[in-house]
Design an enzyme around this catalytic site. Structure first.
Site, PDB file in Angstrom:
ATOM      1  N   HIS A  86     -15.462  -5.187   8.218  1.00 48.31           N
ATOM      2  CA  HIS A  86     -14.801  -6.091   7.279  1.00 48.31           C
ATOM      3  C   HIS A  86     -13.286  -6.074   7.475  1.00 48.31           C
ATOM      4  CE1 HIS A  86     -15.694  -2.066   6.047  1.00 48.31           C
ATOM      5  NE2 HIS A  86     -14.690  -2.045   5.195  1.00 48.31           N
TER       6      HIS A  86
ATOM      7  N   THR B 111       0.854  -1.188   0.000  1.00 45.97           N
ATOM      8  CA  THR B 111       0.000   0.000   0.000  1.00 45.97           C
ATOM      9  C   THR B 111       0.886   1.233   0.000  1.00 45.97           C
ATOM     10  OG1 THR B 111      -1.739   1.183   1.198  1.00 45.97           O
ATOM     11  CG2 THR B 111      -0.114   0.082   2.529  1.00 45.97           C
TER      12      THR B 111
ATOM     13  N   ASP C 115     -18.608   5.284   4.107  1.00 50.10           N
ATOM     14  CA  ASP C 115     -19.065   5.206   5.505  1.00 50.10           C
ATOM     15  C   ASP C 115     -20.379   5.940   5.791  1.00 50.10           C
ATOM     16  OD1 ASP C 115     -17.108   3.516   6.367  1.00 50.10           O
ATOM     17  OD2 ASP C 115     -15.859   5.062   7.299  1.00 50.10           O
TER      18      ASP C 115
ATOM     19  N   ASP D 121      -7.492  -5.752  -0.174  1.00 54.30           N
ATOM     20  CA  ASP D 121      -8.397  -5.190  -1.167  1.00 54.30           C
ATOM     21  C   ASP D 121      -9.811  -5.248  -0.626  1.00 54.30           C
ATOM     22  OD1 ASP D 121      -7.011  -4.394  -3.535  1.00 54.30           O
ATOM     23  OD2 ASP D 121      -8.710  -5.210  -4.653  1.00 54.30           O
ATOM     24  N   THR D 122     -10.538  -4.136  -0.747  1.00 50.82           N
ATOM     25  CA  THR D 122     -11.902  -4.080  -0.200  1.00 50.82           C
ATOM     26  C   THR D 122     -12.885  -3.665  -1.267  1.00 50.82           C
ATOM     27  OG1 THR D 122     -11.097  -3.509   2.005  1.00 50.82           O
ATOM     28  CG2 THR D 122     -13.364  -2.923   1.511  1.00 50.82           C
TER      29      THR D 122
ATOM     30  N   GLY E 242     -14.620   7.098   2.511  1.00 53.27           N
ATOM     31  CA  GLY E 242     -15.297   6.313   1.466  1.00 53.27           C
ATOM     32  C   GLY E 242     -16.807   6.334   1.619  1.00 53.27           C
TER      33      GLY E 242
HETATM   34  P1  IMP Z   1      -9.255  -0.235  -0.706  1.00 52.79           P
HETATM   35  O1  IMP Z   1      -9.160  -1.587  -1.348  1.00 52.79           O
HETATM   36  O2  IMP Z   1      -9.001  -0.271   0.770  1.00 52.79           O
HETATM   37  O3  IMP Z   1      -8.501   0.832  -1.448  1.00 52.79           O
HETATM   38  O4  IMP Z   1     -10.782   0.193  -0.814  1.00 52.79           O
HETATM   39  C1  IMP Z   1     -11.429   0.404  -2.051  1.00 52.79           C
HETATM   40  C2  IMP Z   1     -12.520   1.426  -1.883  1.00 52.79           C
HETATM   41  O5  IMP Z   1     -13.537   0.885  -1.044  1.00 52.79           O
HETATM   42  C3  IMP Z   1     -12.067   2.712  -1.195  1.00 52.79           C
HETATM   43  O6  IMP Z   1     -11.692   3.656  -2.099  1.00 52.79           O
HETATM   44  C4  IMP Z   1     -13.309   3.157  -0.446  1.00 52.79           C
HETATM   45  O7  IMP Z   1     -14.085   3.957  -1.293  1.00 52.79           O
HETATM   46  C5  IMP Z   1     -14.067   1.873  -0.192  1.00 52.79           C
HETATM   47  N1  IMP Z   1     -13.886   1.411   1.185  1.00 52.79           N
HETATM   48  C6  IMP Z   1     -12.989   0.494   1.621  1.00 52.79           C
HETATM   49  N2  IMP Z   1     -13.109   0.306   2.934  1.00 52.79           N
HETATM   50  C7  IMP Z   1     -14.108   1.118   3.335  1.00 52.79           C
HETATM   51  C8  IMP Z   1     -14.687   1.385   4.599  1.00 52.79           C
HETATM   52  O8  IMP Z   1     -14.307   0.835   5.639  1.00 52.79           O
HETATM   53  N3  IMP Z   1     -15.691   2.283   4.617  1.00 52.79           N
HETATM   54  C9  IMP Z   1     -16.137   2.923   3.508  1.00 52.79           C
HETATM   55  N4  IMP Z   1     -15.612   2.738   2.319  1.00 52.79           N
HETATM   56  C10 IMP Z   1     -14.609   1.832   2.221  1.00 52.79           C
END
Ligand code: IMP
Length: 196
Positions: free
Chosen positions: A177, A8, A152, A69-70, A150
């Site tokens: 998560h 990251t 939230d 990754d989320t 994000g």
């Molecule tokens: P990343 O994989 O952590 O970069 O997450 C990808 C996208 O998911 C981010 O740009 C956020 O928009 C959204 N995201 C990830 N985690 C969260 C969270 O805990 N709350 C809200 N949005 C999230």
């Protein structure tokens, strides 16, 4: 002291994991190891993209690595935004635009159920492992609350009546998560300490 690379560029996320793991683990970011190129996420799944980043660092830089990754997966939208969560409304990754588009796409839908899903991929000790954390919930019809980031302000986790942005970080980290996936990661590292 074991050094692990977190794939990251977010130093805040790296310090957070370092605190969770405690002494004995030093977390380096991509910048710390001189990996300044963008690792393109070309896979169609969260699992694929998480593994791609961890493998890239292991193969090119030789460090044990983990990546995260989320995605937000909404039932009435067949799992969208999913892998496109960060860039749902466009390349500038605007949280405001992403939320506005999601609310628009959910207008008139009977179900507003969805889930955040985090995948942590590790390439440690010569093997690859995937860990998952899921937080079920519902998408609101308008933004509520100011904390977090994000999506939230428009996500109410199951069992609560406030959004992540209203609940605040302490509550969120207990049930989120990312919190669930990171706790699995901590347990795995403690169990395997010494084998890598
Ligand atoms: P990343 O994989 O952590 O970069 O997450 C990808 C996208 O998911 C981010 O740009 C956020 O928009 C959204 N995201 C990830 N985690 C969260 C969270 O805990 N709350 C809200 N949005 C999230």
């Amino acid at each position: 002291m074991h050094t692990l690379v977190f794939a990251t560029n977010n130093a805040h996320k790296a310090r957070e994991v370092e605190q969770i793991l405690g002494p004995g683990f030093e977390i380096k970011t991509l910048k710390d190891i001189g990996c300044l190129e963008e690792i393109e996420e070309t896979e169609a799944t969260l699992e694929g993209n998480a593994l791609l980043k961890a493998r890239y660092v292991k193969e090119k830089y030789g460090y044990d690595c983990f990546s995260e990754d989320t995605g937000l997966e909404v039932e009435a939208l067949d799992g969208a935004p999913g892998v496109h969560t960060a860039r749902y409304a466009g390349e500038d990754r605007s949280a405001e635009a992403n939320m506005a588009l999601l609310l628009k796409n959910l207008e008139g839908k009977a179900s507003r159920r969805g889930r955040f899903r985090t995948i942590i991929a590790l390439t440690f000790g010569g093997k690859e492992t995937l860990l998952e954390g899921i937080c079920m919930g519902n998408i609101t019809s308008q933004k509520q609350g100011l904390s977090g980031f994000g999506y939230d302000p428009i996500f109410i986790p199951e069992g609560f009546d406030q959004t992540f942005a209203e609940l605040g970080d302490d509550v969120k980290n207990q049930i989120s998560h990312r919190g669930i996936a990171t706790e699995k990661f901590r347990k795995l590292l403690l169990a395997e300490e010494g084998t890598f």
